[in-house]
Write an enzyme that holds these catalytic residues in place. Structure first.
Site, PDB file in Angstrom:
ATOM      1  N   MET A  59       0.916  -1.271   0.067  1.00 59.97           N
ATOM      2  CA  MET A  59      -0.021  -0.051  -0.063  1.00 59.97           C
ATOM      3  C   MET A  59       0.798   1.306  -0.005  1.00 59.97           C
ATOM      4  SD  MET A  59      -2.667   1.745   0.269  1.00 59.97           S
ATOM      5  CE  MET A  59      -4.212   0.661   0.740  1.00 59.97           C
ATOM      6  N   CYS A  60       0.272   2.210  -0.677  1.00 64.20           N
ATOM      7  CA  CYS A  60       1.280   3.623  -0.777  1.00 64.20           C
ATOM      8  C   CYS A  60       0.456   4.656  -1.136  1.00 64.20           C
ATOM      9  CB  CYS A  60       2.138   3.387  -2.003  1.00 64.20           C
ATOM     10  SG  CYS A  60       3.282   2.178  -1.946  1.00 64.20           S
ATOM     11  N   GLY A  61       0.842   5.861  -0.986  1.00 66.06           N
ATOM     12  CA  GLY A  61       0.328   6.930  -1.279  1.00 66.06           C
ATOM     13  C   GLY A  61       1.251   7.581  -2.653  1.00 66.06           C
TER      14      GLY A  61
END
Length: 621
Positions: free
Chosen positions: A1-3
């Site tokens: 998961m990343c922004g």
């Protein structure tokens, strides 16, 4: 998961940043932050790439990832199948390696379409001077876009910033219609000043260009010149309906048992191999999601981390005690190591005042408790229910406690942390003003406000657990959060499905279900991804696993639901049969209750609002 964040500037002048946007992105990915800027002189373009990584598997891999050829990847996804990823590997590295070998659009589309799991990505190909981006088939990961005409800049980001950005159009969700490509050599189209977005759509019956209102102004979406598309990851929905005589007979038969006990109605339904098959594909979907667990932070040269401590839950479930969340918890129990707890996140919004239960209410409550405890001895946490209810004893809290007893009976050795997340009106208003309204946008309805706020508090996981007869403060450490979204959309769980069936029969119901999956990316998933990830946690959707959807799509609608039967049986009938096969009890017969009503958040605001109304609280909070 990343922004993930990409700012494509076609003007040599610097474009200002929204600081709140950066803060929102950093909360999604607290383990690594890194920026990279690429500038090309002629024709001029500048790409600023920024990534904020939540470490989930393999070695911690900072992003953006740039290869030897100058290609740059921003990857916000999980590979659960389709492309091999060893347990010790990081899927971002695997994806970057796969894309680096692509020279043509067809090769890149082949790689992207093979991924099984949620994803959103931005990919810069230096040799071709082009920028690719998009979301998966269901839109399980958020990606927004916005064009600032004054700055001549296109922004792509996991989450937006201010609600009303100055000098730019409002944020829009990138439609999960396919993959998009910008030819950076072309710049802006002469005369119109527009940026051309080449679309490579999912090759489905409804696949094609997104509507103009879903595309930023000063941008034009066109079909790619090669006529290429992506093969869909699931089979088309089975649209067959029963013959008229069979439909009438089924409805007549159901009407005779409608007044009977729901237990007998469900028991009278023939158990078929479909329920066992559904349990099998769902179990595998949960296994993929709970065994790809977060690791301790380390760089690529460090040895593997030790296993998490036994009192540290790696997996949590958004938990109402309803059938969707009960099945996820029961299946997670099969695959999470026995010594680890599982956190059950149950949110409740404060009622106006505590209420003393009437004698008949007390009797009904005790009868319900006996029904759920008749297979095991009561524990210290479940005995001596108070005669005066708590202001947080909302419907989902009561069914959640009952569901907890069923799970304890299913596996008394497991430590089930039932986390009571209690929210006052003051806390709700503060969180909406400071955080949630920025996460929910660009959605803006009363329903988006209610669901967004409820999911945000639940995912935060801060509340109380009962141990030894006492309630103690608790904060869930789990980074992986299982959510039941997708079950109602595929198995006719909503009241509108029953209305459509009553007015249009099976044909109308099939059309309604086809519409549900087609719009789930824009109605639910982007919003829920933004809200949950704000806590540095990752939403995982087992009911939207490609194999689960593919199997449910293959079945005729009457095998999945029978809406001539009463509520609590007919909707999601196949799932209820599967729940019985798993050993679950009364939770298999609970009718659908929307989260905004079960948590009672809807009661804290204007009760005369309609769910589809535009919510002023999101605009002026």
């Amino acid at each position: 998961m990343c922004g993930i964040f990409c700012l494509l500037s076609l003007s040599p002048f610097e474009s200002p940043h929204d600081q709140r946007l950066h803060q929102n992105l950093s909360r999604r990915g607290p383990n690594s932050t890194q920026d990279l800027t690429i500038t090309h002189p002629n024709p001029f373009y500048r790409c600023l790439f920024s990534a904020h990584v939540l470490h989930m598997r393999g070695a911690l891999t900072p992003q953006p990832v740039r290869d030897a050829g100058g290609n740059v990847l921003l990857w916000n996804g999980e590979i659960f199948g389709g492309i091999a990823v060893a347990p010790e590997e990081n899927d971002t590295r695997v994806m970057a390696s796969q894309l680096s070998a692509c020279d043509t659009p067809a090769e890149l589309l082949s790689v992207v379409s093979r991924v099984r799991g949620p994803w959103a990505f931005v990919y810069y190909q230096q040799a071709q001077h082009c920028l690719w981006f998009g979301r998966d088939f269901f839109g399980r990961r958020s990606l927004l876009w916005q064009f600032d005409a004054a700055a001549e800049a296109l922004t792509l980001t996991s989450v937006g910033g201010a609600c009303s950005p100055t000098g730019a159009d409002p944020w829009l969700e990138v439609p999960a219609a396919g993959v998009y490509r910008v030819d950076l050599k072309a710049g802006r189209v002469g005369g119109t000043g527009a940026v051309t977005l080449e679309v490579y759509p999912w090759a489905t019956a409804g696949g094609g260009l997104p509507s103009s209102d879903k595309v930023p102004s000063n941008c034009v979406a066109t079909m790619n010149q090669w006529g290429l598309g992506l093969p869909p990851p699931v089979s088309p929905l089975n649209t067959s309906v029963p013959e008229v005589g069979a439909e009438v007979l089924r409805s007549s038969s159901a009407s005779r048992v409608a007044a009977g006990d729901l237990e007998e109605v469900l028991a009278s339904r023939e158990r078929t191999g479909e329920a066992d098959h559904l349990n099998a594909v769902l179990s595998e979907a949960v296994r993929r999601r709970v065994q790809s667990l977060p690791c301790d932070i380390r760089d690529e040269s460090s040895p593997p981390p030790p296993p998490p401590p036994n009192d540290h839950a790696s997996v949590a479930v958004l938990f109402s005690g309803g059938i969707d969340s009960m099945i996820l918890a029961a299946l997670a129990d099969r695959h999470v190591p026995a010594q680890q707890p599982i956190d059950l996140l149950n949110v409740a919004f404060m009622l106006q005042e505590p209420r003393t239960l009437k004698p008949q209410q007390q009797a009904a409550k005790k009868k319900s408790e006996r029904r759920h405890t008749d297979r095991h001895k009561p524990t210290a946490d479940s005995t001596n229910a108070p005669e005066v209810s708590s202001p947080f004893d909302v419907p989902d809290r009561l069914t959640g406690r009952a569901g907890l007893l069923e799970l304890r009976a299913l596996n008394p050795e497991r430590r089930w942390n039932f986390v009571e997340v209690n929210v006052t009106q003051e806390e709700l208003q503060r969180a909406r003003r400071e955080r949630v309204r920025h996460l929910v946008q660009p959605l803006d309805t009363v329903l988006d406000d209610s669901i967004g706020c409820a999911v945000w508090f639940a995912a935060r996981g801060e509340g109380f657990v009962a141990r030894g007869g006492e309630r103690t403060p608790f904060a869930s450490p789990a980074k992986v959060i299982l959510t039941g979204i997708g079950a109602d959309e595929q198995l006719a769980g909503y009241s509108r499905h029953r209305v459509r069936f009553q007015t249009s029969g099976h044909q109308g119901l099939v059309q309604e279900l086809a519409m549900e999956l087609g719009r789930i990316s824009s109605r639910n998933l982007g919003r829920d991804d933004r809200v949950i990830a704000d806590h540095g946690k990752e939403a995982r959707f087992p009911y939207l696993d490609e194999d689960v959807v593919d199997y449910l799509n293959s079945l005729p609608v009457w095998r999945k639901a029978d809406l001539s039967l009463p509520r609590g049986v007919g909707e999601k009938l196949l799932l209820r049969q599967g729940a019985r096969a798993l050993g679950l009890g009364s939770s298999a017969l609970l009718p659908k209750r929307a989260m905004q009503f079960g948590s009672r958040i809807a009661k804290m605001e204007n009760s005369h609002e309609r769910a589809s109304d535009r919510c002023n609280r999101l605009l002026s909070a």
